[in-house]
Write a protein that holds these residues in place. Structure first.
Motif, PDB file in Angstrom:
ATOM      1  N   ILE A  78       0.813  -1.210   0.000  1.00  0.00           N
ATOM      2  CA  ILE A  78       0.000   0.000   0.000  1.00  0.00           C
ATOM      3  C   ILE A  78       0.849   1.264   0.000  1.00  0.00           C
ATOM      4  CG2 ILE A  78      -0.296  -0.183   2.522  1.00  0.00           C
ATOM      5  CD1 ILE A  78      -2.942   1.314   2.205  1.00  0.00           C
ATOM      6  N   ALA A  79       1.952   1.274   0.748  1.00  0.00           N
ATOM      7  CA  ALA A  79       2.774   2.488   0.802  1.00  0.00           C
ATOM      8  C   ALA A  79       3.362   2.802  -0.574  1.00  0.00           C
ATOM      9  CB  ALA A  79       3.881   2.325   1.835  1.00  0.00           C
ATOM     10  N   ALA A  80       3.876   1.776  -1.254  1.00  0.00           N
ATOM     11  CA  ALA A  80       4.447   1.981  -2.581  1.00  0.00           C
ATOM     12  C   ALA A  80       3.372   2.405  -3.572  1.00  0.00           C
ATOM     13  CB  ALA A  80       5.143   0.706  -3.054  1.00  0.00           C
ATOM     14  N   MET A  81       2.190   1.816  -3.448  1.00  0.00           N
ATOM     15  CA  MET A  81       1.098   2.163  -4.361  1.00  0.00           C
ATOM     16  C   MET A  81       0.650   3.604  -4.147  1.00  0.00           C
ATOM     17  SD  MET A  81      -0.762   1.221  -6.818  1.00  0.00           S
ATOM     18  CE  MET A  81      -2.357   1.273  -7.620  1.00  0.00           C
ATOM     19  N   ALA A  82       0.502   4.002  -2.889  1.00  0.00           N
ATOM     20  CA  ALA A  82       0.093   5.375  -2.594  1.00  0.00           C
ATOM     21  C   ALA A  82       1.134   6.369  -3.107  1.00  0.00           C
ATOM     22  CB  ALA A  82      -0.121   5.556  -1.096  1.00  0.00           C
ATOM     23  N   GLU A  83       2.399   6.060  -2.911  1.00  0.00           N
ATOM     24  CA  GLU A  83       3.458   6.943  -3.381  1.00  0.00           C
ATOM     25  C   GLU A  83       3.440   7.056  -4.903  1.00  0.00           C
ATOM     26  OE1 GLU A  83       6.310   9.726  -2.977  1.00  0.00           O
ATOM     27  OE2 GLU A  83       5.217   8.722  -1.343  1.00  0.00           O
ATOM     28  N   PHE A  84       3.208   5.938  -5.570  1.00  0.00           N
ATOM     29  CA  PHE A  84       3.129   5.943  -7.026  1.00  0.00           C
ATOM     30  C   PHE A  84       1.982   6.840  -7.505  1.00  0.00           C
ATOM     31  CE2 PHE A  84       1.295   4.323 -10.957  1.00  0.00           C
ATOM     32  CZ  PHE A  84       2.402   4.257 -11.796  1.00  0.00           C
ATOM     33  N   LEU A  85       0.820   6.696  -6.906  1.00  0.00           N
ATOM     34  CA  LEU A  85      -0.342   7.471  -7.347  1.00  0.00           C
ATOM     35  C   LEU A  85      -0.186   8.960  -7.041  1.00  0.00           C
ATOM     36  CD1 LEU A  85      -3.212   5.033  -6.305  1.00  0.00           C
ATOM     37  CD2 LEU A  85      -2.234   5.360  -8.580  1.00  0.00           C
ATOM     38  N   LYS A  86       0.499   9.284  -5.962  1.00  0.00           N
ATOM     39  CA  LYS A  86       0.694  10.694  -5.606  1.00  0.00           C
ATOM     40  C   LYS A  86       1.525  11.439  -6.645  1.00  0.00           C
ATOM     41  CE  LYS A  86       0.315  10.255  -0.561  1.00  0.00           C
ATOM     42  NZ  LYS A  86       1.065  10.348   0.722  1.00  0.00           N
ATOM     43  N   ARG A  87       2.278  10.709  -7.446  1.00  0.00           N
ATOM     44  CA  ARG A  87       3.093  11.365  -8.475  1.00  0.00           C
ATOM     45  C   ARG A  87       2.239  12.107  -9.505  1.00  0.00           C
ATOM     46  NH1 ARG A  87       6.862   6.147  -9.999  1.00  0.00           N
ATOM     47  NH2 ARG A  87       7.688   5.735  -7.894  1.00  0.00           N
ATOM     48  N   TYR A  88       0.977  11.719  -9.587  1.00  0.00           N
ATOM     49  CA  TYR A  88       0.104  12.342 -10.589  1.00  0.00           C
ATOM     50  C   TYR A  88      -0.540  13.627 -10.079  1.00  0.00           C
ATOM     51  CZ  TYR A  88       0.800   8.107 -13.260  1.00  0.00           C
ATOM     52  OH  TYR A  88       1.382   7.079 -13.977  1.00  0.00           O
ATOM     53  N   GLY A  89      -0.175  14.065  -8.895  1.00  0.00           N
ATOM     54  CA  GLY A  89      -0.668  15.341  -8.384  1.00  0.00           C
ATOM     55  C   GLY A  89      -1.979  15.200  -7.648  1.00  0.00           C
ATOM     56  N   GLU A  90      -2.413  16.318  -7.098  1.00  0.00           N
ATOM     57  CA  GLU A  90      -3.600  16.329  -6.253  1.00  0.00           C
ATOM     58  C   GLU A  90      -4.899  16.221  -7.050  1.00  0.00           C
ATOM     59  OE1 GLU A  90      -4.121  16.595  -2.728  1.00  0.00           O
ATOM     60  OE2 GLU A  90      -2.115  15.761  -2.884  1.00  0.00           O
ATOM     61  N   GLY A  91      -4.960  16.910  -8.196  1.00  0.00           N
ATOM     62  CA  GLY A  91      -6.220  16.940  -8.921  1.00  0.00           C
ATOM     63  C   GLY A  91      -7.254  17.775  -8.193  1.00  0.00           C
ATOM     64  N   ALA A  92      -8.476  17.764  -8.697  1.00  0.00           N
ATOM     65  CA  ALA A  92      -9.566  18.538  -8.104  1.00  0.00           C
ATOM     66  C   ALA A  92     -10.140  17.817  -6.890  1.00  0.00           C
ATOM     67  CB  ALA A  92     -10.660  18.758  -9.148  1.00  0.00           C
ATOM     68  N   PRO A  93     -10.739  18.545  -5.935  1.00  0.00           N
ATOM     69  CA  PRO A  93     -11.454  17.882  -4.842  1.00  0.00           C
ATOM     70  C   PRO A  93     -12.602  17.038  -5.396  1.00  0.00           C
ATOM     71  CG  PRO A  93     -11.094  20.190  -4.337  1.00  0.00           C
ATOM     72  CD  PRO A  93     -10.741  20.011  -5.784  1.00  0.00           C
ATOM     73  N   MET A  94     -12.857  15.911  -4.764  1.00  0.00           N
ATOM     74  CA  MET A  94     -13.885  14.985  -5.234  1.00  0.00           C
ATOM     75  C   MET A  94     -14.728  14.523  -4.057  1.00  0.00           C
ATOM     76  SD  MET A  94     -11.280  11.824  -5.938  1.00  0.00           S
ATOM     77  CE  MET A  94     -10.271  11.151  -4.614  1.00  0.00           C
ATOM     78  N   ASN A  95     -15.876  13.915  -4.368  1.00  0.00           N
ATOM     79  CA  ASN A  95     -16.733  13.368  -3.320  1.00  0.00           C
ATOM     80  C   ASN A  95     -16.115  12.088  -2.768  1.00  0.00           C
ATOM     81  OD1 ASN A  95     -18.768  15.308  -3.395  1.00  0.00           O
ATOM     82  ND2 ASN A  95     -19.867  14.261  -5.028  1.00  0.00           N
ATOM     83  N   VAL A  96     -15.945  12.030  -1.460  1.00  0.00           N
ATOM     84  CA  VAL A  96     -15.444  10.834  -0.785  1.00  0.00           C
ATOM     85  C   VAL A  96     -16.494  10.385   0.223  1.00  0.00           C
ATOM     86  CG1 VAL A  96     -13.660   9.872   0.721  1.00  0.00           C
ATOM     87  CG2 VAL A  96     -13.031  11.485  -1.088  1.00  0.00           C
ATOM     88  N   PHE A  97     -16.915   9.117   0.111  1.00  0.00           N
ATOM     89  CA  PHE A  97     -17.851   8.525   1.069  1.00  0.00           C
ATOM     90  C   PHE A  97     -17.061   7.929   2.232  1.00  0.00           C
ATOM     91  CE2 PHE A  97     -21.061   7.272  -2.498  1.00  0.00           C
ATOM     92  CZ  PHE A  97     -21.331   8.606  -2.725  1.00  0.00           C
ATOM     93  N   THR A  98     -17.613   8.048   3.422  1.00  0.00           N
ATOM     94  CA  THR A  98     -17.016   7.423   4.599  1.00  0.00           C
ATOM     95  C   THR A  98     -18.091   6.632   5.330  1.00  0.00           C
ATOM     96  OG1 THR A  98     -15.456   9.249   4.882  1.00  0.00           O
ATOM     97  CG2 THR A  98     -15.779   7.783   6.762  1.00  0.00           C
ATOM     98  N   ALA A  99     -17.839   5.334   5.531  1.00  0.00           N
ATOM     99  CA  ALA A  99     -18.735   4.470   6.300  1.00  0.00           C
ATOM    100  C   ALA A  99     -18.059   4.118   7.617  1.00  0.00           C
ATOM    101  CB  ALA A  99     -19.072   3.208   5.518  1.00  0.00           C
ATOM    102  N   ARG A 100     -18.834   4.059   8.670  1.00  0.00           N
ATOM    103  CA  ARG A 100     -18.301   3.908  10.017  1.00  0.00           C
ATOM    104  C   ARG A 100     -17.614   2.558  10.207  1.00  0.00           C
ATOM    105  NH1 ARG A 100     -23.476   2.308  10.087  1.00  0.00           N
ATOM    106  NH2 ARG A 100     -24.017   0.457  11.306  1.00  0.00           N
ATOM    107  N   PRO A 101     -16.692   2.458  11.186  1.00  0.00           N
ATOM    108  CA  PRO A 101     -16.121   1.154  11.531  1.00  0.00           C
ATOM    109  C   PRO A 101     -17.231   0.161  11.883  1.00  0.00           C
ATOM    110  CG  PRO A 101     -14.908   2.913  12.617  1.00  0.00           C
ATOM    111  CD  PRO A 101     -16.116   3.562  11.997  1.00  0.00           C
TER     112      PRO A 101
END
Length: 342
Positions: free
Chosen positions: A53-76
């Protein structure tokens, strides 16, 4: 996996390493689901995901922030199920704005928790929210007119729903299980409200992993018609238009790219259906039968495209052959009718 799912029919699949052969197989497949194993194994993001996951997240971050988007959050404790509350007065998740970078940070944090919330961002245009990703991750088969869209999160369960367009989904990281039902199973899926949905499309009220067959007895017929497949990174699936699909994602960082294409006329049959609920369903039986004859003659019958051939083309109006002018005439006719008498 529920016992019935373990016994369900598998979705047909091919080895898609030979992309020209995969394209030919998809063209010959018709309106049936098909798993394309290994279609995107060559994608750089698939390789990055294998490193964790750390390597994947770092890879994806290379593409920049982009625009804010809708993020859903479901409780634990929710199992990542994005659905209605028990009282049907709202939904069991909240929605807020975040960039892709912020979402990735939340997923990294959640991966360290014993019982984390579920985070999910769906149907986000790759060009808007992760610029440059599409250029590095071209779909190796044709998807005419499609806008690549990202589906990003951790563990989630997306209720059974349909899409109007044909769809190719490519799993980039994580594992996704797809449960599909043919379009004609609509009566056995017990749909929720058409006009108030978790994410846009009507959904089935039946939980596929633990179906309540006392409350939803006809679901047994849907179970008999179901098809199931589990996709790993690099695998893809073709879901035909109007096929119902339930998707469960597992893993701390799931990413899928999908391509909706060949969406038909651009007008929504669902809206036409909803207006029929208002205009036709509650009529007296004899009137409903009369309108059924209209629909059969002008809409569903084999000869429906020729039903106005007894008129000269300039006089066919809304009944004429499809064209931009005919479509504009229909829209004007419908809008005037919906506006009511003046």
């Amino acid at each position: 996996m529920s016992d019935w799912l373990a016994d369900a029919s598998p979705i047909a699949e091919i080895d898609a390493a030979d992309r020209s052969a995969a394209q030919a197989a998809l063209a010959a497949n018709g309106a049936r689901p098909l798993v394309l194993r290994g279609l995107a194994l060559h994608w750089p993001a698939v390789a990055a995901g294998r490193a964790g996951i750390a390597a994947m997240a770092e890879f994806l971050k290379r593409y920049g922030e982009g625009a804010p988007m809708n993020v859903f959050t479901a409780r634990p404790g929710s199992g990542g199920s994005y659905f209605y509350r028990d009282d049907m007065a709202g939904f069991n998740f909240r929605t807020e704005q975040a960039t892709m970078g912020e979402l990735l940070e939340r997923l990294l944090w959640a991966s360290t928790e014993a019982d984390p919330p579920s985070f999910y961002a769906g149907s986000t245009s790759a060009d808007d929210y992760m610029p440059g990703f599409v250029a590095d991750h071209a779909l190796p088969i044709a998807a005419p007119g499609a806008t690549p869209r990202l589906w990003t999160g951790n563990a989630s369960q997306i209720a059974t729903h349909f899409d109007q367009s044909d769809n190719i989904g490519v799993v980039v990281s994580g594992v996704r299980r797809f449960v599909l039902f043919p379009p004609e199973q609509v009566a056995n899926l017990y749909l929720g409200p058409l006009n108030r949905t978790p994410a846009g499309q009507p959904v089935s009220m039946v939980g596929v992993d633990d179906p309540d067959l006392v409350r939803f007895p006809r679901f047994t017929d849907a179970m008999a018609a179901a098809q199931v497949a589990t996709l790993a990174p690099g695998d893809a699936i073709f879901i035909p238009s109007l096929w119902w699909h339930n998707i469960r994602a597992t893993g701390p960082l799931n990413l899928m790219v999908n391509y909706w294409f060949e969406a038909g006329t651009g007008s929504s049959p669902l809206l036409a259906f909803a207006h029929s609920l208002l205009a036709i369903r509650d009529l007296a039986p004899a009137e409903r039968a009369a309108w059924r004859a209209w629909f059969e003659h002008y809409i569903f019958g084999d000869d429906a495209p020729y039903a106005a051939d007894h008129l000269p083309p300039h006089a066919q109006g809304v009944q004429g052959a499809a064209s931009p002018e005919r479509d504009a005439t229909i829209r004007s006719f419908v809008m005037r009718g919906l506006a009511g008498p003046r």
